[in-house]
Design an enzyme around this catalytic site. Structure first.
Site, PDB file in Angstrom:
ATOM      1  N   LYS A   1      43.264  47.507  31.041  1.00  0.00           N
ATOM      2  CA  LYS A   1      42.615  46.233  30.725  1.00  0.00           C
ATOM      3  C   LYS A   1      41.311  46.545  29.972  1.00  0.00           C
ATOM      4  CE  LYS A   1      39.962  42.999  33.598  1.00  0.00           C
ATOM      5  NZ  LYS A   1      40.021  41.961  34.640  1.00  0.00           N
TER       6      LYS A   1
ATOM      7  N   THR B   1      40.484  41.557  40.556  1.00  0.00           N
ATOM      8  CA  THR B   1      39.205  41.937  41.171  1.00  0.00           C
ATOM      9  C   THR B   1      39.417  42.918  42.333  1.00  0.00           C
ATOM     10  OG1 THR B   1      38.602  39.616  40.688  1.00  0.00           O
ATOM     11  CG2 THR B   1      36.908  40.974  41.661  1.00  0.00           C
TER      12      THR B   1
ATOM     13  N   GLU C   1      47.718  36.438  38.026  1.00  0.00           N
ATOM     14  CA  GLU C   1      46.699  37.276  38.671  1.00  0.00           C
ATOM     15  C   GLU C   1      45.782  36.387  39.495  1.00  0.00           C
ATOM     16  OE1 GLU C   1      44.215  39.506  35.923  1.00  0.00           O
ATOM     17  OE2 GLU C   1      42.612  39.610  37.424  1.00  0.00           O
TER      18      GLU C   1
ATOM     19  N   ARG D   1      38.366  36.864  44.867  1.00  0.00           N
ATOM     20  CA  ARG D   1      36.966  36.423  44.785  1.00  0.00           C
ATOM     21  C   ARG D   1      36.656  35.315  45.777  1.00  0.00           C
ATOM     22  NH1 ARG D   1      36.337  36.274  38.183  1.00  0.00           N
ATOM     23  NH2 ARG D   1      37.420  38.247  37.935  1.00  0.00           N
TER      24      ARG D   1
HETATM   25  C1  3PG Z   1      38.161  38.166  34.697  1.00  0.00           C
HETATM   26  O1  3PG Z   1      37.757  37.494  35.620  1.00  0.00           O
HETATM   27  O2  3PG Z   1      38.889  39.153  34.748  1.00  0.00           O
HETATM   28  C2  3PG Z   1      37.669  37.719  33.420  1.00  0.00           C
HETATM   29  O3  3PG Z   1      36.301  37.598  33.564  1.00  0.00           O
HETATM   30  C3  3PG Z   1      38.212  36.424  32.948  1.00  0.00           C
HETATM   31  O4  3PG Z   1      37.377  36.118  31.933  1.00  0.00           O
HETATM   32  P1  3PG Z   1      37.323  34.671  31.291  1.00  0.00           P
HETATM   33  O5  3PG Z   1      36.879  33.745  32.386  1.00  0.00           O
HETATM   34  O6  3PG Z   1      36.310  34.802  30.197  1.00  0.00           O
HETATM   35  O7  3PG Z   1      38.698  34.360  30.794  1.00  0.00           O
END
Ligand code: 3PG
Length: 204
Positions: free
Chosen positions: A122, A62, A34, A38
């Protein structure tokens, strides 16, 4: 979700890192990636992975709008992950032929996603929103729903999530730390991927 017990959540700001990173994760046994939308380079990174490493399945994270869904499909993403759920994002993903993993954190959000035919969701942000205890509680009223907890998931707590009957996989950024990517330390990424796969196999 069944194919990959751990989905790495990746932030890339250098297109040149995309292909070596995908290859490093694949070498450690991870083939579902994934790449989050961002950074300005995210779509180019998805495109580079889709073309350069066809053995992996690259998706976009995202995804927050119909325009995001269209753009990532054009770039070659095979699935989309969103931090929440809206009907228009769901519709745009269906129109673009993208599988969607939408984020939920409440019962009402689960019901809204289910109304649009989505039953694999999710759980985000997983640790902040209740962790494994929340998923155990949801398994009563939402026993037909399966989750990918993401947000605060680590190599230490991933096994606890993966043993739950309503969890198919977990997501997390721990496999691709920013400093490791900046140094181009691909063997470390492979080692983290290998460790994640081994933990996941032990848990299920
Ligand atoms: C995401 O970006 O979907 C999650 O915030 C990933 O979270 P983490 O950095 O705590 O693994």
């Amino acid at each position: 979700m069944l194919d990959s017990p751990v989905i790495p959540v990746i932030v890339l700001d250098d297109t040149n890192q995309a292909v070596p990173l995908a290859r490093a994760l694949l070498a450690g046994g991870i083939r579902m990636l994934e790449v989050t939308l961002r950074t300005p380079q995210a779509l180019a990174c998805i495109e580079a992975i889709a073309r350069g490493v066809p053995e992996v399945v690259v998706g976009a994270g995202t995804v927050r709008s119909a325009a995001d869904a269209q753009a990532c499909a054009m770039a070659g993403a095979r699935f989309a992950v969103s931090p929440g759920y809206t009907h228009s994002v769901g519709q745009a993903c269906r129109d673009a032929g993208l599988a969607l993993l939408p984020g939920v954190a409440t019962g009402s959000e689960i019901m809204a996603a289910q109304e649009d035919g989505l039953t694999e969701l999710k759980f985000f942000p997983a640790m902040q929103a209740g962790g494994p205890a929340m998923l155990k509680a949801w398994n009563g009223p939402f026993g037909d729903v399966r989750f990918c907890p993401t947000g605060g998931v680590t190599v230490a707590n991933a096994p606890e999530f993966l043993t739950l009957p309503n969890v198919l996989c977990v997501g997390g950024s721990w496999l691709t730390p920013a400093d490791t990517l900046a140094r181009g330390n691909w063997s470390h990424v492979t080692a983290l991927a290998f460790q994640a796969c081994r933990l996941a196999r032990q848990a299920v």
